[in-house]
Design an enzyme around this catalytic site. Structure first.
Site, PDB file in Angstrom:
ATOM      1  N   HIS A  31      -8.740  -0.134   3.918  1.00 11.91           N
ATOM      2  CA  HIS A  31      -9.342   0.974   4.651  1.00 11.91           C
ATOM      3  C   HIS A  31     -10.667   0.563   5.297  1.00 11.91           C
ATOM      4  O   HIS A  31     -10.926   0.879   6.458  1.00 11.91           O
ATOM      5  CB  HIS A  31      -9.551   2.160   3.718  1.00 11.91           C
ATOM      6  CG  HIS A  31      -8.270   2.810   3.294  1.00 11.91           C
ATOM      7  ND1 HIS A  31      -8.218   3.839   2.387  1.00 11.91           N
ATOM      8  CD2 HIS A  31      -6.981   2.573   3.668  1.00 11.91           C
ATOM      9  CE1 HIS A  31      -6.966   4.211   2.213  1.00 11.91           C
ATOM     10  NE2 HIS A  31      -6.203   3.456   2.970  1.00 11.91           N
ATOM     11  N   SER A  75      -2.479   3.487   6.894  1.00 13.49           N
ATOM     12  CA  SER A  75      -3.803   4.046   6.619  1.00 13.49           C
ATOM     13  C   SER A  75      -4.938   3.130   7.073  1.00 13.49           C
ATOM     14  O   SER A  75      -6.018   3.604   7.428  1.00 13.49           O
ATOM     15  CB  SER A  75      -3.952   4.374   5.135  1.00 13.49           C
ATOM     16  OG  SER A  75      -3.645   3.260   4.337  1.00 13.49           O
TER      17      SER A  75
END
Length: 285
Positions: free
Chosen positions: A236, A190
């Site tokens: 992220h 991610s």
């Protein structure tokens, strides 16, 4: 019988096949050519030599990143997804469970644990990006990777796309090294996927297209990263910043000497995220 104008002229022959008389000629160069050596053009017919010369003289268009428009499926994206799935399958085999992959030897040896990285296990900075905590985790990440990859890889070009993906991955790991405790465990693609989100935003801005195409998706994913427990917002954000910076280095370089400059800038950014990882590891000494 005599001919006042002299004997009749010999019939023209094809310039490529002298044994073939022909009454046809190329509309571009005017040379005689047989039907086999002529190709239909916008006006009339051209010989194969003129057609080949015309193809050589036509400039191949490039994207904003300087890449030639790719044809076929995005191979790098497909390869990255295949590698992630292969690693996940290995974890399932080792753990003998599709729900308990974190108990596998692969996960134990290659997940990002800042304290272990500080002790010398630097491969975890990269390998952690190919590990996942479970079936839903990998399914969502691979779906997002495919959706972004099919859009970005043709624009950026294969090697640029791969470089941006890896810089995003290591950028996410560097953020974790800087802010996570020694015993924290981080894994997943991610961070790199967020890097592609940042890349998409930069490409849209560079092409002067509406950012509304991707901005809501970025904001929603940031909210999910904050609200849902167990999701690394730090990774992220680190991946997104690294991906956006790497993409800006690619799409805003001048045309003159672009490829070499892009390689130098991407190499510099790659070195920067590695240095940040080292600084993160230094916290534990």
């Amino acid at each position: 019988m005599t001919h006042p104008a002299g004997p009749p002229a010999a019939p023209a022959v094809c310039v490529r096949h002298p044994d073939r008389p022909t009454g046809l000629s190329c509309t571009r160069c005017g040379r005689p050519a047989c039907p086999e050596c002529l190709r239909e053009a916008a006006v009339g017919y051209q010989c194969v030599d003129c057609v080949a010369e015309g193809r050589r003289s036509v400039r191949t268009g490039t994207t904003v990143a300087g890449a030639r428009p790719a044809r076929g499926r995005p191979r790098v994206t497909a390869a990255l997804i295949g590698l992630n799935l292969l690693v996940f399958a290995g974890c399932i085999v080792q753990a003998r469970s599709i729900m308990g992959v974190t108990g596998s030897e692969l996960f134990y040896r290659f997940a990002l644990v800042p304290g272990f990285v500080a002790e010398g296990e630097w491969w975890r900075v990269v390998t952690s990006g190919f590990l996942h905590f479970g079936l839903v985790h990998i399914a969502l990440n691979m779906l997002a990777l495919w959706m972004l990859g099919v859009q970005l890889e043709p624009v950026l070009g294969r090697w640029r796309f791969l470089a941006i993906y890896l810089i995003s991955l290591v950028g996410a790991s560097a953020a974790c090294m800087l802010f996570y405790p020694a015993g924290g465990v981080v894994a997943g693609a991610s961070g790199a996927v967020f890097g592609l989100l940042g890349a998409f935003l930069v490409v849209l801005i560079r092409m002067r297209l509406p950012v509304s195409v991707i901005l809501p998706t970025i904001l929603i994913n940031i909210v999910i990263s904050v609200v849902v427990p167990g999701i690394s917002l730090i990774a992220h954000l680190g991946g997104a910043l690294a991906g956006a910076a790497a993409t800006a280095a690619v799409v805003y370089t001048p045309r003159s000497g672009r490829t070499a400059l892009q390689a130098a800038l991407l190499g510099g950014l790659g070195g920067l995220v590695v240095v940040l990882s080292v600084l993160g590891a230094a916290r534990f000494f």
